[in-house]
Design a protein around this motif. Structure first.
Motif, short mmCIF file in Angstrom:
data_model
loop_
_atom_site.label_atom_id
_atom_site.label_comp_id
_atom_site.label_asym_id
_atom_site.label_seq_id
_atom_site.Cartn_x
_atom_site.Cartn_y
_atom_site.Cartn_z
N THR A 1 0.78 -1.07 0.16
CA THR A 1 0.18 -0.09 0.02
C THR A 1 0.84 1.33 0.02
OG1 THR A 1 -0.04 0.13 2.47
CG2 THR A 1 -2.07 -1.13 1.37
N PHE A 2 0.50 2.30 -0.64
CA PHE A 2 1.29 3.39 -0.62
C PHE A 2 0.76 4.71 0.10
CE2 PHE A 2 2.02 0.92 -4.41
CZ PHE A 2 3.16 0.89 -4.67
N LYS A 3 1.98 5.37 0.39
CA LYS A 3 1.26 6.65 1.28
C LYS A 3 1.65 7.89 0.30
CE LYS A 3 1.97 4.49 5.74
NZ LYS A 3 2.64 4.55 7.00
N MET A 4 1.37 8.92 0.95
CA MET A 4 1.48 10.27 0.29
C MET A 4 2.78 11.06 1.14
SD MET A 4 -2.31 11.63 -0.29
CE MET A 4 -2.74 11.74 1.29
N LEU A 5 3.56 11.68 0.35
CA LEU A 5 4.49 12.43 0.81
C LEU A 5 4.16 13.98 1.01
CD1 LEU A 5 7.36 12.54 2.12
CD2 LEU A 5 8.08 12.98 -0.18
N ILE A 6 3.70 14.66 2.02
CA ILE A 6 3.43 15.94 2.71
C ILE A 6 4.31 16.48 3.31
CG2 ILE A 6 1.53 17.25 3.23
CD1 ILE A 6 -0.44 15.05 2.34
N THR B 1 -3.04 -2.84 -6.15
CA THR B 1 -2.70 -2.39 -4.99
C THR B 1 -3.69 -1.26 -4.43
OG1 THR B 1 -0.86 -1.31 -4.02
CG2 THR B 1 -1.67 -0.20 -6.11
N ILE B 2 -3.49 -0.76 -3.13
CA ILE B 2 -4.17 0.07 -2.83
C ILE B 2 -3.48 1.44 -2.34
CG2 ILE B 2 -5.95 1.02 -0.93
CD1 ILE B 2 -6.47 -1.92 -0.58
N THR B 3 -3.76 2.69 -3.13
CA THR B 3 -2.90 3.79 -2.74
C THR B 3 -3.82 5.01 -2.00
OG1 THR B 3 -1.45 5.39 -4.01
CG2 THR B 3 -3.66 4.86 -4.84
N ALA B 4 -2.97 5.76 -1.41
CA ALA B 4 -3.67 6.86 -0.72
C ALA B 4 -4.32 7.85 -1.74
CB ALA B 4 -2.52 7.43 0.04
#
Length: 65
Positions: free
Chosen positions: A3-8, A31-34
């Motif tokens: 699973t993917f996250k965001m870069l903030i 997959t599942i992404t943010a």
């Protein structure tokens, strides 16, 4: 499955929402992404605006590294 996250603003964040990515060839879940909420999108935009002047002043050779 990854699973993917965001870069903030330099930090990995879970999305307030998520998005399932489907492989069109197999129709299986890939997959599942943010997925950002409006609040998260605004945070990312503001962080990018604040970072831009220093990044723009960084020599290209340094950015390439």
């Amino acid at each position: 499955m990854t699973t993917f996250k965001m870069l903030i603003d330099g930090k990995l964040e879970e999305g307030d929402f998520s998005l399932e990515v489907i492989n069109p060839a197999t129709e299986n879940l890939f997959t599942i992404t943010a997925r950002a909420s409006e609040r998260q999108a605004n945070q990312a935009i503001n962080a990018a605006k604040l970072a831009f002047p220093n990044w723009a002043a960084t020599p290209v050779s340094t950015r390439q590294e």
